[in-house]
Design a protein around this motif. Sequence first.
Motif, short mmCIF file in Angstrom:
data_model
loop_
_atom_site.label_atom_id
_atom_site.label_comp_id
_atom_site.label_asym_id
_atom_site.label_seq_id
_atom_site.Cartn_x
_atom_site.Cartn_y
_atom_site.Cartn_z
N ASP A 268 49.44 45.07 30.92
CA ASP A 268 49.26 45.88 32.12
C ASP A 268 47.96 46.67 31.97
N SER A 269 47.59 47.37 33.02
CA SER A 269 46.25 47.95 33.07
C SER A 269 46.07 49.20 32.22
N THR A 270 47.16 49.70 31.60
CA THR A 270 46.97 50.86 30.73
C THR A 270 46.20 50.51 29.46
N ALA A 271 45.91 49.23 29.24
CA ALA A 271 45.07 48.83 28.10
C ALA A 271 43.60 49.15 28.35
N ASP A 272 43.25 49.46 29.59
CA ASP A 272 41.88 49.81 29.96
C ASP A 272 40.85 48.77 29.51
N LEU A 273 41.19 47.51 29.72
CA LEU A 273 40.23 46.44 29.50
C LEU A 273 39.41 46.24 30.77
N TYR A 274 38.15 45.86 30.61
CA TYR A 274 37.29 45.66 31.76
C TYR A 274 37.57 44.30 32.40
N SER A 275 37.22 44.16 33.67
CA SER A 275 37.53 42.94 34.41
C SER A 275 36.91 41.70 33.78
N ASN A 276 35.70 41.82 33.23
CA ASN A 276 35.08 40.66 32.59
C ASN A 276 35.81 40.26 31.31
N GLU A 277 36.38 41.24 30.59
CA GLU A 277 37.14 40.94 29.38
C GLU A 277 38.43 40.21 29.71
N ILE A 278 39.06 40.62 30.79
CA ILE A 278 40.30 39.97 31.23
C ILE A 278 40.03 38.50 31.55
N LYS A 279 38.93 38.25 32.24
CA LYS A 279 38.58 36.88 32.63
C LYS A 279 38.15 36.06 31.42
N GLU A 280 37.26 36.61 30.60
CA GLU A 280 36.72 35.86 29.46
C GLU A 280 37.77 35.52 28.42
N ASN A 281 38.79 36.37 28.29
CA ASN A 281 39.83 36.14 27.29
C ASN A 281 41.09 35.49 27.86
N ASN A 282 41.00 35.05 29.12
CA ASN A 282 42.11 34.34 29.77
C ASN A 282 43.42 35.12 29.68
N LEU A 283 43.37 36.37 30.12
CA LEU A 283 44.54 37.24 30.06
C LEU A 283 45.24 37.27 31.41
N TYR A 284 46.56 37.35 31.38
CA TYR A 284 47.33 37.65 32.58
C TYR A 284 47.37 39.17 32.70
N PHE A 285 47.07 39.66 33.89
CA PHE A 285 46.81 41.09 34.08
C PHE A 285 47.74 41.67 35.14
N LEU A 286 48.40 42.76 34.80
CA LEU A 286 49.31 43.45 35.72
C LEU A 286 48.79 44.86 35.98
N PRO A 287 48.12 45.07 37.12
CA PRO A 287 47.57 46.41 37.40
C PRO A 287 48.63 47.40 37.83
N LEU A 288 48.44 48.65 37.45
CA LEU A 288 49.27 49.74 37.94
C LEU A 288 48.61 50.37 39.16
N THR A 289 49.33 51.23 39.83
CA THR A 289 48.78 51.90 41.01
C THR A 289 48.75 53.41 40.78
N PHE A 290 47.91 54.08 41.54
CA PHE A 290 47.87 55.54 41.51
C PHE A 290 47.60 56.03 42.92
N THR A 291 47.99 57.27 43.18
CA THR A 291 47.74 57.87 44.49
C THR A 291 46.80 59.04 44.35
N LEU A 292 46.01 59.26 45.38
CA LEU A 292 45.12 60.41 45.47
C LEU A 292 45.57 61.28 46.64
#
Length: 297
Positions: free
Chosen positions: A9-33
């Motif tokens: 999930d996105s609490t790992a704070d990996l960058y979008s290019n790292e997710i793509k380059e390392n072939n990761l499945y990614f589950l983003p969290l949400t936040f409100t402002l």
Amino acid sequence: MINFDISTDSTADLYSNEIKENNLYFLPLTFTLTDKSGKITEHTDTFNSPEEYVEYYNTLRSGIMSKTSMNNPQIHIDHFTAMAKAGVKNAIHFTISYGLCRTVEVARDAVEEVKKEYPDFNCLCVECNTTTIGQGLLVKMAVKMRDEGKSLQETFDYVEKTKKNFQHFIIADDLMYLKRGGRLSAASAFVGTIINIKPVIIFNKEGKLVTYKKERGLKRAISSIVEDFSKYTLNKDFPTVYVGHTDNMEMANLLAKSLEDRYGVKTEIRMIGPIIGSHLGPNTVAYAFSSNEERPM
């Protein structure tokens, strides 16, 4: 040969290019402002550029409130179902520390639900005992082992053992964010702000954030946590020290250079994302690394 897939999930704070380059499945969290008029907008933790991180922290500086929540069961079920439909048979999934949020329980329940339709789907969920740059390092460990042809069980056992030896030192600049998150009393936050106290926060053995010590002023606090590094030895297989910050590049550079000059270590500076940043506030600096020693507390 690749024996398993990796998800986080996105609490790992990996960058979008790292997710793509390392072939990761990614589950983003949400936040409100929530702005000053009370208007609430929902956002997804899918930043793609440094400018988006800076804009987010400038938004907090302007007085807008950020709030996070755990992904619900259905979001996890949808995520793991998509993996199963894509043909994934064996996987490892990384979540935030149980001491901060019980996400791992939701993830494990979701895996069991998906297995009712896809019985061949096998996913081991890791409660990281850390988050942000520490969680990201655990994911990178799994990537290295996957690419070396290690098995799913070997990788799971290694990260489960190694996560107990992750050290973290975090310096929050604005104590009011810690107060809102329940990490500091209102009185302590008020007094600390008046006299410029900067608490040094660490993860304890249970994966909870605790105050380790307090210093007056950010530079003095940085000097203090640089001294703390001398108590540990680096994991030789993963010797990089990761410096994280919430839009405070000046102090992140100071911390990284101080560690490099004194100990000769390799550092990597990274931005902390909006999920963890909501609770730390702007200008936080931190570092994390994998050591040969367990946490002291």
